[in-house]
Design an enzyme around this catalytic site. Structure first.
Site, PDB file in Angstrom:
ATOM      1  N   LYS A 265     -29.528  71.008   1.089  1.00 55.99           N
ATOM      2  CA  LYS A 265     -30.169  72.231   1.603  1.00 55.99           C
ATOM      3  C   LYS A 265     -29.129  73.344   1.679  1.00 55.99           C
ATOM      4  CE  LYS A 265     -32.458  74.085   5.781  1.00 55.99           C
ATOM      5  NZ  LYS A 265     -32.941  73.801   7.156  1.00 55.99           N
ATOM      6  N   ASP A 270     -30.471  80.939   8.556  1.00 61.26           N
ATOM      7  CA  ASP A 270     -31.820  80.609   9.009  1.00 61.26           C
ATOM      8  C   ASP A 270     -32.114  81.313  10.329  1.00 61.26           C
ATOM      9  OD1 ASP A 270     -34.263  79.542   9.586  1.00 61.26           O
ATOM     10  OD2 ASP A 270     -33.523  77.507  10.001  1.00 61.26           O
ATOM     11  N   LYS A 277     -36.177  82.580  15.570  1.00 63.39           N
ATOM     12  CA  LYS A 277     -35.469  81.732  16.527  1.00 63.39           C
ATOM     13  C   LYS A 277     -35.000  82.564  17.711  1.00 63.39           C
ATOM     14  CE  LYS A 277     -33.437  78.383  13.304  1.00 63.39           C
ATOM     15  NZ  LYS A 277     -34.062  77.171  13.861  1.00 63.39           N
ATOM     16  N   ASP A 288     -26.669  76.362   8.054  1.00 61.62           N
ATOM     17  CA  ASP A 288     -27.845  75.704   7.504  1.00 61.62           C
ATOM     18  C   ASP A 288     -27.702  75.414   6.000  1.00 61.62           C
ATOM     19  OD1 ASP A 288     -30.191  74.497   8.218  1.00 61.62           O
ATOM     20  OD2 ASP A 288     -31.433  76.295   8.027  1.00 61.62           O
ATOM     21  N   ASP A 347     -40.183  78.632  10.564  1.00 65.98           N
ATOM     22  CA  ASP A 347     -38.846  78.098  10.814  1.00 65.98           C
ATOM     23  C   ASP A 347     -38.677  76.680  10.232  1.00 65.98           C
ATOM     24  OD1 ASP A 347     -36.263  78.070  11.702  1.00 65.98           O
ATOM     25  OD2 ASP A 347     -36.755  77.820  13.831  1.00 65.98           O
ATOM     26  N   GLU A 349     -38.477  75.692   7.292  1.00 64.05           N
ATOM     27  CA  GLU A 349     -38.326  76.162   5.908  1.00 64.05           C
ATOM     28  C   GLU A 349     -37.537  75.193   5.037  1.00 64.05           C
ATOM     29  OE1 GLU A 349     -36.228  76.875   8.225  1.00 64.05           O
ATOM     30  OE2 GLU A 349     -34.372  76.403   7.163  1.00 64.05           O
ATOM     31  N   ARG A 351     -37.732  71.988   4.610  1.00 59.82           N
ATOM     32  CA  ARG A 351     -38.583  71.057   3.851  1.00 59.82           C
ATOM     33  C   ARG A 351     -39.289  71.767   2.707  1.00 59.82           C
ATOM     34  NH1 ARG A 351     -41.656  69.662   9.336  1.00 59.82           N
ATOM     35  NH2 ARG A 351     -39.600  70.287  10.109  1.00 59.82           N
TER      36      ARG A 351
HETATM   37  N1  BES Z   1     -32.169  74.591  10.278  1.00 56.91           N
HETATM   38  C1  BES Z   1     -33.094  74.218  11.252  1.00 56.91           C
HETATM   39  C2  BES Z   1     -32.769  72.891  11.913  1.00 56.91           C
HETATM   40  C3  BES Z   1     -31.649  72.908  12.919  1.00 56.91           C
HETATM   41  C4  BES Z   1     -31.844  73.386  14.190  1.00 56.91           C
HETATM   42  C5  BES Z   1     -30.420  72.373  12.589  1.00 56.91           C
HETATM   43  C6  BES Z   1     -30.803  73.360  15.097  1.00 56.91           C
HETATM   44  C7  BES Z   1     -29.403  72.332  13.505  1.00 56.91           C
HETATM   45  C8  BES Z   1     -29.587  72.840  14.760  1.00 56.91           C
HETATM   46  C9  BES Z   1     -34.474  74.079  10.630  1.00 56.91           C
HETATM   47  O1  BES Z   1     -34.744  74.957   9.595  1.00 56.91           O
HETATM   48  C10 BES Z   1     -35.446  74.404  11.711  1.00 56.91           C
HETATM   49  O2  BES Z   1     -35.468  75.502  12.155  1.00 56.91           O
HETATM   50  N2  BES Z   1     -36.219  73.405  12.117  1.00 56.91           N
HETATM   51  C11 BES Z   1     -37.129  73.570  13.183  1.00 56.91           C
HETATM   52  C12 BES Z   1     -38.377  72.822  12.825  1.00 56.91           C
HETATM   53  C13 BES Z   1     -39.521  73.085  13.753  1.00 56.91           C
HETATM   54  C14 BES Z   1     -40.009  74.498  13.596  1.00 56.91           C
HETATM   55  C15 BES Z   1     -40.628  72.105  13.427  1.00 56.91           C
HETATM   56  C16 BES Z   1     -36.488  73.018  14.445  1.00 56.91           C
HETATM   57  O3  BES Z   1     -35.788  72.012  14.354  1.00 56.91           O
HETATM   58  O4  BES Z   1     -36.649  73.625  15.485  1.00 56.91           O
HETATM   59 ZN    ZN Z   2     -33.172  75.655   8.561  1.00 61.18          ZN
HETATM   60 MN    MN Z   3     -35.547  76.796  10.306  1.00 56.75          MN
END
Ligand code: BES
Ligand code: ZN
Ligand code: MN
Length: 493
Positions: A265, A270, A277, A288, A347, A349, A351
């Site tokens: 990825k 992000d 966020k 990210d 968020d 994104e 996947r």
């Molecule tokens: N890049 C983030 C995941 C992440 C969050 C990695 C914090 C490290 C620390 C990913 O893109 C994301 O935002 N995932 C969301 C998914 C949710 C919206 C289902 C998350 O983990 O909050």
């Molecule tokens: Zn992300």
């Molecule tokens: Mn995200």
């Protein structure tokens, strides 16, 4: 930082600082014993006096030796001789590098290859010395002036004639892995305004230019459009930086050998998109792209060692930002595989850029596909920041990765992707929803990906908790480059 092997016997050795191992109960390692004889019992006197108990990682700095060639000695504790495992060995080397930094030494000689570590061989020990020391001298300097530069620039590993062949191999592997880790850390530590998708693509091209067996292709947004990568393009809509799908092709084996496909990825920043966020800690979302950086790091390692494997590295690179043109909750994207996806949270994104890349991976007729992604905060909730989450549709592949992780001290913990979880990804308006609700978030993310990985053996490594350190010591770790390196070295035989 450069490394060498020192094959002179201890009594002929020239060194700024010679490092030898000691154990609890005042026992000396083989090299330490020899040094003790040369110094007329200096080491055993210090041990007898109780100056060092030799607990794992305990050190004693001796800045006068009476020897002609050796300026200083460091006694390094390895604890109980009969209980020395891989983690303790690494811990000891970590405290050694701390001491060498503090003492501002320019060079040192480590006579530590006779230390016996449970379930580890000489190659492993030699490699770890290089990996841990390299890691310990890493300093980020791309956008910051450094006042206290690390003085250490040379490390020699002492090896006798018998140890020489394996020590040489250890040094090669250790340096290759350490450089791979360094590249991954460096790219990840760069800010999002420097390390953009275009920058990552340039880095991949530079890497390929340095090795005849490595080739780089970059797909532009128009190419992705033509391939129908609606999910990936949906994420990059809100960004002014064009998305790139970077592919690196390494051919180290016959053309007919099925490649190992590595996907990382490469989300260079992000912000969450329209599902923005919160501000606190948002800077860390420059990390990210750690999965993508790891693909580059692993490719660097592979080319350094000329492993006899075919490997394809794929890095979907994009930003995820809010914009008038960004995709919105409720929007429906059509993926390259033809499945429609309802965006319930912009968020989620990672996947989306990964699912199209998984579909794209099919055309390489992969032996296995392994993706690495800072995919979910939920993975940190589930496992903390110690192991990465491991998911996969093939037990043998997962077991190979688990074994490699243990040897590399780059831990993973297997998580389930049972069909029951697919229920959470149902949508009234599309084939799949992009989130599965609050429960088991790292699992439902992996289950989402599993829908696009049905035609090959596949593993997914969620590195959200392991790719970087947060807090005062904030910085990339380079994980899972050590794990992947070990897996590939094992595969190359
Ligand atoms: N890049 C983030 C995941 C992440 C969050 C990695 C914090 C490290 C620390 C990913 O893109 C994301 O935002 N995932 C969301 C998914 C949710 C919206 C289902 C998350 O983990 O909050
Ligand atoms: Zn992300
Ligand atoms: Mn995200």
């Amino acid at each position: 930082m450069d490394y060498s092997i020192e094959s002179a016997p201890l009594d002929k050795l020239q060194s700024d600082c010679l490092v030898v191992g000691v154990y609890e109960n005042q026992s000396l390692d083989k090299n330490a014993k020899q040094l003790d004889a040369l110094t007329h019992g200096l080491l055993s006197r210090l041990l007898g006096r109780g100056d060092i108990k030799a607990k794992v990682g305990e050190t004693l700095f001796i800045n006068h030796t009476g020897l002609a060639g050796v300026e200083r000695i460091v006694l390094l504790g390895f604890g109980d001789k009969n209980q020395l495992n891989r983690k303790s060995y690494r811990k000891a080397i970590q405290s050694l590098v701390k001491l060498l930094r503090e003492a501002k030494l320019k060079s040192a000689t480590a006579a530590l290859l006779d230390i016996e570590v449970q379930a580890a061989d000489l190659i492993w020990c030699g490699r770890q010395i290089v990996e841990v020391i390299h890691e310990g001298v890493y300093q980020y300097s791309a956008t910051k002036k450094i006042d206290d530069k690390v003085a250490l620039t040379h490390l020699a590993i002492a090896a006798n004639a018998e140890q020489l062949p394996l020590a040489t191999q250890a040094l090669q592997q250790g340096q290759a892995i350490a450089q791979g880790v360094e590249l991954a850390k460096h790219l990840a530590d760069l800010p999002g305004n420097i390390c953009t998708p275009t920058y990552l693509a340039q880095q991949a091209q530079t890497l390929a230019a340095h090795h005849p067996d490595l080739q780089c292709d970059v797909l532009e947004e128009a190419d992705m459009q033509a391939l129908g990568m609606g999910a990936l393009l949906g994420v990059s809509r809100g960004s002014r930086q064009p998305a790139k799908l970077i592919s690196l092709h390494y051919q180290g084996a016959d053309a007919g050998v099925k490649p190992i496909v590595l996907i990382g990825k490469g989300l260079t920043f992000d912000a969450g998109g329209i599902s923005l966020k919160p501000g606190l800690g948002m800077d860390e979302m420059k990390y990210d792209m750690c999965g993508g950086a790891s693909v580059l790091g692993v490719m660097r390692m592979v080319t350094e060692l000329n492993l006899k494997l075919n490997i394809v590295g794929l890095i979907p690179a994009s930003e995820n930002l809010p914009d008038g043109d960004a995709n919105k909750p409720g929007d429906i994207l059509t993926s390259m595989a033809g499945k429609t996806i309802e965006i319930l949270n912009t968020d989620a994104e990672g996947r989306l850029i990964l699912c199209d890349t998984l579909t794209y991976a099919e055309r390489f007729n992969p032996d296995v596909v392994i993706d690495m992604a800072t995919l979910t905060g939920a993975c940190i909730v589930a496992l903390g920041r110690v192991p990465s989450g491991l998911f996969g549709n093939d037990d043998a592949l997962c077991e190979d990765l688990q074994r490699a992780a243990e040897v590399a001290c780059d831990a993973v913990w297997r998580m389930p992707i049972w069909d029951e979880y697919q229920e959470q990804l149902k949508s009234n308006f599309a084939d799949l929803a992009n989130i599965g609700g609050p429960d088991g978030g790292s699992i439902t993310a992996a289950c989402f990906l599993a829908n696009f990985a049905k035609d090959f053996r596949w593993a997914h490594i969620d590195i959200a908790g392991t790719a970087w350190r947060t807090g005062a010591n904030k910085g990339a770790t380079g994980r899972p480059v050590p794990l992947l390196s070990q897996y590939l070295i094992n595969r190359a035989g």
